[in-house]
Scaffold this active site. Structure first.
Site, PDB file in Angstrom:
ATOM      1  N   TYR A  53      31.185   3.916 -15.392  1.00 20.69           N
ATOM      2  CA  TYR A  53      30.782   3.817 -13.984  1.00 20.69           C
ATOM      3  C   TYR A  53      29.811   2.657 -13.806  1.00 20.69           C
ATOM      4  CZ  TYR A  53      29.302   5.071  -9.299  1.00 20.69           C
ATOM      5  OH  TYR A  53      29.035   5.042  -7.951  1.00 20.69           O
TER       6      TYR A  53
ATOM      7  N   SER B 235      35.643   4.506  -7.915  1.00 19.87           N
ATOM      8  CA  SER B 235      34.687   4.018  -6.933  1.00 19.87           C
ATOM      9  C   SER B 235      34.004   2.752  -7.458  1.00 19.87           C
ATOM     10  CB  SER B 235      33.685   5.123  -6.592  1.00 19.87           C
ATOM     11  OG  SER B 235      32.953   4.815  -5.430  1.00 19.87           O
TER      12      SER B 235
ATOM     13  N   ASP C  82      40.215   7.842   2.845  1.00 23.36           N
ATOM     14  CA  ASP C  82      38.973   7.490   2.147  1.00 23.36           C
ATOM     15  C   ASP C  82      38.110   6.648   3.091  1.00 23.36           C
ATOM     16  OD1 ASP C  82      36.915   6.722   0.517  1.00 23.36           O
ATOM     17  OD2 ASP C  82      38.182   6.084  -1.156  1.00 23.36           O
TER      18      ASP C  82
ATOM     19  N   HIS D 113      37.911  10.172  -0.681  1.00 23.62           N
ATOM     20  CA  HIS D 113      37.313   9.517  -1.843  1.00 23.62           C
ATOM     21  C   HIS D 113      37.377  10.394  -3.096  1.00 23.62           C
ATOM     22  CE1 HIS D 113      35.123   6.168  -3.453  1.00 23.62           C
ATOM     23  NE2 HIS D 113      34.135   6.923  -3.890  1.00 23.62           N
TER      24      HIS D 113
END
Length: 708
Positions: free
Chosen positions: A478, A558, A641, A676
């Site tokens: 991430y 993301s 999203d 999302h």
């Protein structure tokens, strides 16, 4: 159109069938930014699929091609069945106590959404309160957050539709099980805070203009008070900053109802201003907000309040956080330290009974300590190995606290701890369809490009680890927004492990695993460190023989989807298969939609030359390398999203498909009726998981047909 492939097609041969991608219109759109001409031929794909038939048609055509390809993969059915088996266990949330009643969520296994139950007393008979399974035929209406009123008479809850960030707030009478007439709309990024039994505080934005629900920038958030039994139109505005439309505000109320604490932020950075409203003096002073912290310089997170005393965690003068308190009833209130900073990062804290329960991160795994209110350490909660503990819920005066513990090979179990005796007992433990001890969970450290030591978890079948066998490996990362990525259970990842693969989680810079310094080292001008760390993790897995030479798959969501796009452009030779999910792919226009404007804290401002230069250097959409062979890539997004609008993924996928980057597939899977990620029904999770794993398995050599 793609080559026709029937549902019963034979397994993929050694050479992949040719894919004919849909034709995508290219426009002559160019921007001149700081002297550089930036081409943006697919800008038309930024338009909302609901309002633009041409975009809707493109989405449909892309899904036809992608689904036709996925049907040819031999692992798709196997993974679908396996993920379903692994998700088919009873799951509970951490219980919340109010008025002698315990409220909690439960999913019996494969229900599309969890249900909300209540029981009177710890061992009382469960009673169903809310059943989101019945809210929609396709499971896309979800129970988001919920909170019982102080005496347990009502439950305030938020409803999420199609995965959107917008929320609808409603209230249930616990005794009768009937919903009240109260309905609040246009809430987003809100907490739920009861003011006694009379009403609640919530945060909302102005209603967007018609057709802009899922794309308009979010400005002018304010905190409102809704009194039960009234229409939303008469709600009282409690706190707002109309002269600073970019500021966001959330409200919390202390357990005794004395204080409403308003926390304000400018973006995603953990730098807040804090105001306190003395609810005991509301009749005289109204919603007067007393400033406690001004300046947006540091993080301040409310723990709890008792009487005039408020407790916070903060990174002021403590990059790994400490606990401080202030007595607002004192003649000259002053901040004082309760628990000092330690070598480990404070992740969360709660005040339960007459104790502070403090959660720490030690190399990205949980540790929990108990302190007296004066700051003296009195105990440590024993956890079951490398994993993540959450919760430690309760309030001052409670004799107990509840928490969950999970790891890569263990779904979350819920535990109750008696604070007087320290005795722990299970509240709800999952019944598993696999043996957790058959999997080895270890932590390793690797060296990044600049010499930084970075931790990484590696999970494999114990037999694979003991034999030192190299197997196809999925590497996840991430690296942003101060988010700490810690051990947790995923049925999708466990299916990959059951198939014989390995899973690795790299705790790269940009996250919060080691406090403020770790975050700062991976954002703004330092963003390249995030990519270097992840690339170094992949090199380590291959060098150490954990993954097979052509068996490295990578995945990120993301901000992690941005990571996938950036590292694939920088090192297409290193990775063999890529899953880029709901990613931020156009770094020159991300701040133009919904919550994108908040992200400038981590990414910088595209309209500032110094930031533009950095963003331009790694933006996935703008740095695809023509003439270089790329790995197989599957991009996933969803039509609703409104966090990272799907136009990011649409444009990126179109650019991949148009570029001369080799013959491996570069596909996009676009979910309908989803957002999302949160609130996604179980059947959609299974379907997406099976599609992605089958794709990654095909291009890393993970042969599920050899598994029993």
């Amino acid at each position: 159109m793609a080559n026709p492939v029937s549902a019963g097609a034979a397994p993929v041969p050694a050479t992949n069938p040719a894919i004919t991608y849909p034709q995508t219109r290219r426009d002559n759109v160019n921007d001149v930014l700081f002297g550089e001409t930036i081409a943006d031929p697919y800008r038309w794909l930024e338009n909302d699929v609901r309002n633009t038939p041409e975009v809707a048609d493109w989405v449909a055509r892309e899904n036809v091609v992608t689904d036709a390809y996925l049907r040819t993969l031999p692992g798709r059915a196997w993974f679908s069945e396996k993920i379903g088996q692994l998700m088919n266990y009873e799951r509970f949330s951490i219980p919340v106590k109010a008025g002698g009643q315990y409220f909690y969520e439960r999913n019996e296994g494969l229900q599309n959404q969890p249900q909300l139950f209540v029981r009177k007393g710890l061992n009382g008979k469960p009673r169903l309160l809310l059943d989101p399974v019945q809210w929609s035929k396709d499971g896309t209406s979800a129970l988001d957050a919920w909170k019982p009123s102080p005496d347990g008479r009502y439950v305030l809850y938020s409803v999420q539709e199609d995965g959107s960030d917008w929320r609808r707030l409603e209230v249930l009478d616990v005794r009768t099980g009937k919903r009240l007439s109260d309905t609040v709309r246009w809430a987003k990024f809100t907490s739920l805070a009861w003011v006694g039994e009379e009403g609640f505080l919530y945060s909302r934005f102005p209603e967007p203009e018609g057709g802009q629900d899922f794309q308009a920038l979010n400005y002018n958030q304010a905190v409102y008070f809704h009194r039960l039994g009234t229409d939303q139109s008469v709600d009282e505005r409690v706190f707002a900053t109309p002269d600073h439309k970019e500021r966001s505000h959330t409200a919390e109320v202390t357990y005794d109802g004395r204080w409403a604490v308003i926390t304000s932020a400018i973006g995603t950075d953990s730098k807040y201003e804090v105001h306190a409203i003395d609810l005991a003096k509301r009749a005289q002073k109204g919603w007067f907000a007393r400033p406690l912290i001004t300046g947006f310089d540091n993080a301040w997170n409310l723990i709890e309040g008792t009487g005039g005393v408020l407790w916070f965690t903060t990174n002021e003068d403590a990059p790994r956080f400490r606990i401080v308190a202030i007595d607002l009833d004192a003649g000259a209130p002053r901040w004082y330290e309760v628990v000092r900073q330690s070598p480990e990062t404070i992740n969360a804290a709660s005040l339960v009974g007459n104790r502070l329960v403090v959660s720490y991160l030690k190399d990205a795994a949980s540790r929990a300590l108990i302190f007296e209110l004066g700051g003296t350490r009195v105990d440590e909660i024993r956890l079951n190995g490398l994993g993540t503990a959450n919760g430690f819920t309760g309030k001052p005066g409670d004799p107990e606290t509840f928490y969950s513990f999970a790891s890569f090979n263990r779904p979350a179990g819920i535990y109750r701890m008696d604070l007087a005796t320290g005795r722990m007992q299970p509240f709800a433990l999952p019944k598993l369809t696999f043996d957790p001890d058959a999997y080895a969970v270890e932590q390793r450290f690797f060296t990044s490009k600049d010499g930084t030591n970075v931790p990484m978890f590696v999970v494999r079948k114990r037999s694979v680890a003991e034999a030192g066998k190299a197997v196809p490996t999925m590497l996840y990362g991430y690296g942003g927004f101060d988010v700490s990525v810690t051990p947790g259970f995923s049925a999708v990842r466990m299916a990959w492990l059951e198939a014989g693969g390995a899973f690795a989680l790299a705790n790269i810079r940009g996250g919060g695993e080691y406090g403020k310094a770790w975050h700062d080292a991976g954002r703004l001008a330092n963003k390249q460190n995030v990519f270097d760390d992840f690339i170094a993790a992949g090199e380590y897995l291959k060098r150490e023989g954990i993954t097979s030479p052509d068996g490295l798959a990578i995945e990120g969501r993301s901000n992690g989807g941005l990571l996938m796009g950036a590292v694939t452009n920088q090192r297409p030779d290193l990775f063999n298969a890529v899953h880029a999910a709901v990613g931020v792919m156009d770094m020159l226009r991300f701040d133009r939609w919904t919550a994108g404007r908040y992200w400038v804290d981590d990414y910088g401002h595209p309209d500032r030359k110094e930031d533009f230069t950095i963003l331009r250097s790694y933006s996935p959409y703008h740095n695809i390398r023509a003439g270089v062979d790329y790995p197989a890539i599957i991009v996933t997004t969803a039509d609703t999203d409104d966090r990272v609008v799907p136009g990011h993924s649409f444009k990126y996928a179109a650019a991949l498909q148009a570029a001369p980057i080799g013959n491996k597939p570069h596909l996009i899977r676009i979910e309908t009726g989803a957002g999302h990620g949160s609130g996604k029904p179980t059947d959609k999770q299974i379907a997406e998981g099976a599609d992605v794993l089958a794709f990654l398995a095909r291009w890393t050599g993970l042969d599920v047909r050899s598994e029993k």
